[in-house]
Design a protein around this motif. Structure first.
Motif, PDB file in Angstrom:
ATOM      1  N   UNK A  61       0.702  -1.641   0.113  1.00  0.00           N
ATOM      2  CA  UNK A  61      -0.075  -0.364  -0.256  1.00  0.00           C
ATOM      3  C   UNK A  61       1.081   1.173  -0.229  1.00  0.00           C
ATOM      4  N   UNK A  62       1.985   1.249   0.551  1.00  0.00           N
ATOM      5  CA  UNK A  62       2.981   2.874   0.430  1.00  0.00           C
ATOM      6  C   UNK A  62       3.980   2.250  -0.264  1.00  0.00           C
ATOM      7  N   UNK A  63       3.629   1.148  -1.138  1.00  0.00           N
ATOM      8  CA  UNK A  63       4.765   1.419  -2.643  1.00  0.00           C
ATOM      9  C   UNK A  63       6.237   0.973  -1.785  1.00  0.00           C
ATOM     10  N   UNK A  64       6.461   0.466  -1.362  1.00  0.00           N
ATOM     11  CA  UNK A  64       7.347  -0.078  -0.643  1.00  0.00           C
ATOM     12  C   UNK A  64       8.564  -0.691  -1.128  1.00  0.00           C
ATOM     13  N   UNK A  65       9.894  -0.163  -1.774  1.00  0.00           N
ATOM     14  CA  UNK A  65      10.645  -1.112  -2.604  1.00  0.00           C
ATOM     15  C   UNK A  65      12.136  -0.548  -2.270  1.00  0.00           C
ATOM     16  N   UNK A  66      12.585  -1.759  -2.233  1.00  0.00           N
ATOM     17  CA  UNK A  66      14.032  -1.390  -2.618  1.00  0.00           C
ATOM     18  C   UNK A  66      15.019  -1.273  -3.697  1.00  0.00           C
ATOM     19  N   UNK A  67      16.572  -0.259  -3.212  1.00  0.00           N
ATOM     20  CA  UNK A  67      16.557   0.095  -4.648  1.00  0.00           C
ATOM     21  C   UNK A  67      18.359  -0.850  -3.824  1.00  0.00           C
ATOM     22  N   UNK A  68      19.560  -1.504  -4.489  1.00  0.00           N
ATOM     23  CA  UNK A  68      21.163  -2.038  -3.996  1.00  0.00           C
ATOM     24  C   UNK A  68      21.441  -1.377  -5.362  1.00  0.00           C
ATOM     25  N   UNK A  69      23.005  -1.484  -4.294  1.00  0.00           N
ATOM     26  CA  UNK A  69      23.836  -1.362  -5.401  1.00  0.00           C
ATOM     27  C   UNK A  69      25.304  -1.829  -4.694  1.00  0.00           C
ATOM     28  N   UNK A  70      26.748  -1.568  -5.010  1.00  0.00           N
ATOM     29  CA  UNK A  70      27.212  -2.051  -4.402  1.00  0.00           C
ATOM     30  C   UNK A  70      27.683  -3.453  -4.217  1.00  0.00           C
ATOM     31  N   UNK A  71      26.576  -3.983  -5.633  1.00  0.00           N
ATOM     32  CA  UNK A  71      26.460  -5.698  -5.504  1.00  0.00           C
ATOM     33  C   UNK A  71      28.124  -6.722  -6.021  1.00  0.00           C
ATOM     34  N   UNK A  72      28.437  -7.263  -4.371  1.00  0.00           N
ATOM     35  CA  UNK A  72      29.581  -8.004  -5.408  1.00  0.00           C
ATOM     36  C   UNK A  72      28.836  -9.938  -4.856  1.00  0.00           C
TER      37      UNK A  72
END
Length: 161
Positions: free
Chosen positions: A91-102
């Motif tokens: 309902x809050x449109x909560x998402x995550x983004x990811x960086x520095x992926x190893x």
């Protein structure tokens, strides 16, 4: 000399083949991670099937003073809690983004994928990792996951000493 050269060529071919297999599995592990992120951000019902039934789930709570507290649970409890909180997050449109992926090989078809997670609307990034293992049938499963959070509510589940 000719036999020696032949042995070197065979060894080189075997090594290159082994490196290619390693690179392929490393890329497959990364692809699995990216599929997980897509599924999590779209609230897919496939998420529970991405975890091993015996996975170790760690939420590392970052307290306001910077102290870190690990809260460990099992897969079944985690999936149950995830399903409960999913409707609010959606309902809050909560998402995550990811960086520095190893991606780091751990041996035995197992890889550790580390990254920084940024919750939508936040400026901070939190450490996370998952250990994924390729199953004999070729399917990848999460066998361990650590995700930092600033949500203090998780502290009520911390092991008391």
């Amino acid at each position: 000399m000719k036999k020696h050269l032949s042995l070197i060529m065979i060894f080189t071919i075997l090594m290159l083949g082994g490196l290619k297999a390693f690179a392929d599995d490393s890329q497959a592990a990364l692809k699995f991670f990216n599929n997980y992120v897509t599924a999590a951000n779209s609230y897919s019902t496939t998420i529970p099937s991405m975890y091993s039934p015996s996975a170790k789930i760690i939420r590392q709570v970052v307290k306001p003073n910077g102290e870190l507290v690990n809260v460990t649970t099992n897969t079944a409890t985690y999936i149950k809690q995830m399903k409960i909180s999913q409707s609010v997050a959606k309902a809050r449109h909560y998402t995550n983004s990811y960086s520095n992926i190893t991606v780091k090989p751990l041996g035995n078809d197992t890889y550790k994928i580390s990254s920084l997670r940024q919750p939508k609307g936040e400026t901070y990034k939190l450490k996370t990792y998952m250990i994924v293992k390729k199953q004999p049938n070729g399917k990848w499963l999460i066998t361990e996951e650590l995700m930092q959070t600033k949500e203090q509510i998780f502290l009520k589940y911390a092991n008391k000493k």
